[in-house]
Design a protein around this motif. Structure first.
Motif, short mmCIF file in Angstrom:
data_model
loop_
_atom_site.label_atom_id
_atom_site.label_comp_id
_atom_site.label_asym_id
_atom_site.label_seq_id
_atom_site.Cartn_x
_atom_site.Cartn_y
_atom_site.Cartn_z
N GLU A 592 1.09 -1.12 0.10
CA GLU A 592 0.01 0.07 0.14
C GLU A 592 0.96 1.39 -0.09
OE1 GLU A 592 -3.26 2.32 -0.09
OE2 GLU A 592 -3.38 0.16 -0.22
N TRP A 593 1.84 1.34 0.88
CA TRP A 593 2.73 2.18 0.94
C TRP A 593 3.32 2.58 -0.50
CZ3 TRP A 593 8.09 2.34 0.21
CH2 TRP A 593 8.70 3.44 0.47
N GLN A 594 3.99 1.41 -1.09
CA GLN A 594 4.73 1.59 -2.34
C GLN A 594 4.18 2.31 -3.38
OE1 GLN A 594 8.02 0.88 -2.77
NE2 GLN A 594 7.89 1.75 -4.87
N ALA A 595 2.41 1.53 -3.41
CA ALA A 595 1.60 2.15 -4.50
C ALA A 595 1.47 3.66 -4.25
CB ALA A 595 0.29 1.30 -4.32
N ARG A 596 1.17 4.07 -2.92
CA ARG A 596 0.88 5.45 -2.76
C ARG A 596 2.10 6.31 -3.38
NH1 ARG A 596 -3.20 3.29 -2.13
NH2 ARG A 596 -2.99 3.87 -4.14
N ASP A 597 3.42 5.92 -3.07
CA ASP A 597 4.50 6.51 -3.49
C ASP A 597 4.71 6.55 -4.97
OD1 ASP A 597 7.34 7.62 -2.78
OD2 ASP A 597 7.82 6.00 -3.95
#
Length: 716
Positions: A592-597
Motif C-alpha cells: 500500500e505504501w509503495q503504491a501511494r509513493d
C-alpha cells in the motif's frame, strides 16, 4: 436412326425387307438349293469384296471359294426343314484372294406364294481368334529360336522369315551401328532384294525419311504405323508398313520394318500391337546376347568366385525363405530386446536367446568399453554365473573380434591358437562362435559368444548366419539403450547445472539484499544522524545571526531547507534499499505504501486491495513479492502507457497470490519471450526459487496482467 415408310403392297413389302437387311452390319445372303445367289446385302459387299450385281446369279461356291459350304447345308437339310438353324466354320475367301475363317449360320425360308426355297447365310468374321492363335504361335517360335542366342545377327534373318507371311509380306531388320549409321542385316523373303521397287524403297526411302522412316523411329524410340502409303511413287509396290524400334532400355539397338505389298492387306493398331509384342521379345533376347558377350570378357577366376558366392547367397536366401519359424524367432527376439532400455538386461536376454536359437550349451554377451570387450555374466543351461573379465584388442577371441570386426568360429577349441585356455570359462569348450555387434557407423559395439552346440560336432554356417542376422537387432536395442542413458546423464547434468545456477542466483540475490540492508542501515544510522546533527548546528547558527547579520541568517535558513530535503532523500533511498516496514507492518501495508509513493511520483492511479491485511508472513516470500511488485510498477511506468493500476493481494491456506493489472497497451508475446526481458526473468526466478509460479499476459485493449503465486505458511 433412319426412319422408313410402312409398306402397303407385296412389292413394297419385299423392298422394305431388303432395306432392313441392308442396314444390318452382318453379311447376309440367300441362295437356292443349287447354291445360286439370289440376295446379297450391302455388308456382304464390304465383307467379301463383291458387289451385289457381281454376286447375283453366281454360285456361292465360286464366289466364296467354299465348295464344302453347300454340301454341309444339304447334309443338314432335315434339320433346316424342321425350322431349326444350323451353323459352322468354313474357310472362305474374299475377292482379293485373302483367306479367312468365317462363322456361318443358315436357316430355311419358304415363300408362301412360291415354292422357291432359299438358304440365308449370316456370316461372322472369326479371324480375331485365328490372329491371336497365329500371334501366340509366332511368339512361341521366336522364343524357341532365341532361347540360346549368343549373338545379334545370326537369328535375325530367321526372325524376319517367321514374320512372313503371317504378319507381313516383307520384313527387314536394321541395326544402329556405333558410328551412327543404319545397316540392314536381314531381309525376308530373300527374293524381295531382286525387286527394283523394293530395293529403291529399302535403300533410298526407308533409311533417309526423317518424318516416316527409320531416322524418326530411332530418334524418338516410338513405333511408326503407315496404314496407307500416300506417295504415288511407292504406292504401286508398298501398300502399308510398320516400323518398330528394337529397344533395350535405355539404348535403341535398331528397328524392324514390316511391309504389306502384294497381298493388299492394310496394317492397323492390332497388327502394330502384335508387332510390338514380337519385337519386345526379340529385344529381350538380344539384350541377353549382349550381356553374354560382355560377360565373356570377364576373368575366368572372377566368374568362378561370383558363381560360388551367388550359390552361397542363393542357398542362404532359400534357407531364410523356407524357415518361417526362424524369421518369426528373429522378430520376437528383436521385439523382446527393444522392450527395455537397460543395457545389462538386453545383454542377458541376448546371450540366452542366442544360445537357444543355435542349440548351444553356454555363452555370454558383453559391451565394448574403453578398455576392451567386457563381460559380467556367463550363462550355462539357463543359469547365470557371475564372471567379470575384459579382453583388450587382439586378446582372446573377443579381442580378436574387436580388432577384426568379423565373427570368429572354431570347431577345435582345444587346439585353437586364439582361445585363452587358462580362463575357467574355457574349460571343456569344444566349439565357439563369437559374433560382433556393429554400430550404425560400422564400429564394434559389443559381442556375444556361444559355445558347444548340443548333439553335433560343431556349429554350422547356418548357425553363424543366424547369429549374424540377430546382431543388427541387438545393435539397435543396445544403441537405443545407450542413447537413452546418455540422454538421462545429459539431462541430469543439465538439471544439476541449472540448480547450481539457481542456487548461485539465489545466493547473489541474498548477498545483494544483505548489502542493501547494510547500506540502508549505514545511510540511516550514520549519514542520517550526521545530517540531523548538522541541521541542529545550522538552527543554532541561524538564531545567533538573526540580530547580527540578516543576510547571512537568510542564507543559513536556505541551507537548513536543503538539509531537510537531503534528510528526506536519504530516508527514501534507505527505504527503497530495505523497506523496514516489511518487518514492522507486513507485506500488505508495504505494498500500500509503495503504491501511494508510485502514484505520487508518476500520477498513475493505484487501487490496492488485500484479502488479509494483517497476515504475518515469513521474511523470504514477503521480500520476494515486494520486489516483484516494485519491478512490475517500474515496467508499467516505462512501457505500459497506463492510467490506472489494480493491485490484488489474496491469501489462501497454502499460497499467497499477488496480481497487478494495468490498463496500458498490453505486452506482446515477443516481448515476453525476448532475450532482453531481464526484468521479467528476474521476477520469474524469484517466484520459482520459492516454489511458486509466475505468469504474465498481454490483453489487447485491456493492458497487462502479472500474476505471482508462492506457497507460504503464516508465522505463528
Amino acid at each position: 436412326m433412319q426412319s422408313m415408310p410402312v409398306p402397303e403392297s407385296d412389292e413394297e413389302q419385299i423392298r422394305f425387307q431388303a432395306q432392313l437387311l441392308n442396314t444390318v452390319e452382318q453379311a447376309i445372303l440367300a441362295v437356292d438349293l443349287t447354291g445360286r445367289i439370289i440376295f446379297w446385302n450391302r455388308f456382304a459387299e464390304t465383307f467379301y469384296g463383291w458387289t451385289e450385281d457381281e454376286a447375283h446369279g453366281r454360285n456361292i461356291a465360286e464366289v466364296l471359294a467354299a465348295p464344302l459350304l453347300m454340301e454341309a447345308a444339304r447334309a443338314n437339310m432335315e434339320q433346316l426343314r424342321r425350322g431349326e438353324s444350323w451353323s459352322g466354320e468354313f474357310l472362305v475367301q474374299r475377292r482379293d484372294g485373302t483367306p479367312f475363317t468365317a462363322q456361318v449360320s443358315a436357316s430355311l425360308i419358304q415363300n408362301e406364294r412360291r415354292t422357291l426355297i432359299s438358304i440365308i447365310g449370316i456370316s461372322r468374321n472369326s479371324t480375331d481368334q485365328q490372329q491371336l492363335q497365329e500371334a501366340n504361335r509366332l511368339l512361341a517360335e521366336v522364343g524357341a529360336l532365341l532361347t540360346n542366342v549368343v549373338d545379334y545377327e545370326a537369328p535375325l534373318t530367321t526372325l524376319a522369315q517367321l514374320a512372313v507371311p503371317q504378319l507381313a509380306d516383307w520384313c527387314a531388320v536394321h541395326l544402329l551401328q556405333a558410328d551412327g549409321s543404319i545397316e540392314q542385316v536381314a531381309l525376308a523373303p530373300a527374293e524381295t532384294a531382286a525387286l527394283q521397287a523394293a530395293c529403291d524403297w529399302l535403300q533410298h526411302y526407308l533409311p533417309h525419311d526423317d518424318a516416316d522412316g527409320l531416322p524418326a523411329v530411332l530418334r524418338s524410340g516410338q513405333p511408326k504405323l503407315i496404314t496407307e502409303v500416300a506417295s504415288d511413287r511407292w504406292a504401286a509396290a508398298i501398300k502399308s508398313y510398320m516400323i518398330v524400334p528394337l529397344i533395350v532400355h535405355p539404348k535403341t539397338l535398331g528397328a524392324i520394318t514390316f511391309v504389306a505389298a502384294e497381298s493388299g492387306r492394310r496394317f492397323d493398331l492390332n497388327a502394330l500391337a502384335l508387332a510390338e509384342n514380337l519385337v519386345s521379345h526379340i529385344a529381350l533376347y538380344l539384350d541377353k546376347a549382349r550381356l553374354y558377350r560382355e560377360s565373356q570378357r570377364l576373368n575366368a577366376e572372377l566368374e568362378q568366385r561370383v558363381s560360388e558366392r551367388t550359390t552361397e547367397l542363393r542357398a542362404a536366401v532359400a534357407q531364410l525363405q523356407q524357415s518361417e519359424a526362424t524369421i518369426q524367432t528373429l522378430f520376437r527376439i528383436s521385439k523382446q530386446l527393444n522392450t527395455t532400455l537397460a543395457v545389462d538386461t538386453i545383454l542377458d536376454e541376448l546371450a540366452q536367446e542366442a544360445i537357444r536359437i543355435v542349440n548351444g550349451e553356454s555363452g555370454f554377451a558383453g559391451l565394448r568399453t574403453a578398455r576392451g570387450m567386457t563381460v559380467r555374466k556367463y550363462f550355462r543351461q539357463g543359469t547365470a554365473i557371475p564372471f567379470e573379465y575384459t579382453w583388450t584388442s587382439g586378446q582372446g577371441i573377443p579381442g580378436w573380434v574387436l580388432k577384426n570386426k568379423v565373427p570368429y568360429g572354431t570347431s577345435d577349441a582345444a587346439n585353437d591358437p586364439v582361445l585363452q585356455h587358462a580362463l575357467a570359462i574355457n574349460t571343456d569348450v569344444r566349439t565357439i562362435i563369437c559374433t560382433p555387434i556393429l554400430s550404425s557407423f560400422g564400429e564394434v559395439l559389443g559381442y556375444f559368444d556361444i559355445r558347444n552346440k548340443q548333439g553335433t560336432e560343431g556349429f554350422t554356417l547356418a548357425d553363424q548366419d543366424m547369429l549374424m542376422a540377430l546382431a543388427p537387432a541387438a545393435s539397435i536395442a543396445i544403441q537405443n539403450a545407450l542413447a537413452y542413458q546418455q540422454r538421462l546423464s545429459a539431462e541430469a547434468e543439465l538439471q544439476e547445472s541449472y540448480e547450481r545456477l539457481r542456487a548461485l542466483a539465489a545466493n547473489l540475490e541474498l548477498v545483494r539484499e544483505e548489502e542493501r540492508t547494510q547500506i540502508a542501515r549505514e545511510l540511516h544510522d550514520q549519514l542520517g544522524q550526521a545530517l540531523t546533527a548538522m541541521k541542529f548546528d545550522l538552527a543554532w547558527l541561524t538564531d545567533r545571526l538573526v540580530n547580527k547579520d540578516a543576510a547571512l541568517s537568510q542564507k543559513t535558513k536556505a541551507v537548513t531547507v536543503q538539509m531537510d530535503t537531503m534528510i528526506k532523500t536519504v530516508r527514501r533511498i534507505a527505504t527503497e534499499l530495505r523497506p523496514g516496514m516489511l518487518d514492522d507492518l507486513g507485506l500488505a501495508a508495504s505494498i500500500e505504501w509503495q503504491a501511494r509513493d508510485f502514484e505520487k511520483r508518476t500520477g498513475i492511479v493505484c487501487e490496492v486491495s488485500a484479502s488479509s491485511p494483517d497476515l504475518s508472513l515469513p521474511r523470504a516470500p514477503s521480500l520476494a513479492l515486494f520486489r516483484i511488485f516494485q519491478e512490475a510498477l517500474t515496467n508499467v511506468a516505462r512501457h505500459a502507457g497506463a492510467q490506472h493500476i489494480e493491485v490484488r493481494l489474496v491469501a489462501m491456506p497454502e499460497a499467497l497470490t499477488l496480481q497487478i493489472h494495468d490498463d496500458g497497451r498490453g505486452i506482446q508475446a515477443d516481448e515476453i519471450a525476448g532475450l532482453h526481458s531481464l526484468g521479467l526473468l528476474g521476477m520469474r526466478e524469484r517466484a520459482q526459487r520459492l516454489g511458486g509460479t509466475f505468469d504474465i499476459q498481454g490483453v489487447p485493449g485491456d493492458g497487462t496482467i502479472v500474476t505471482v503465486s508462492v506457497p507460504v505458511k503464516p508465522n505463528t
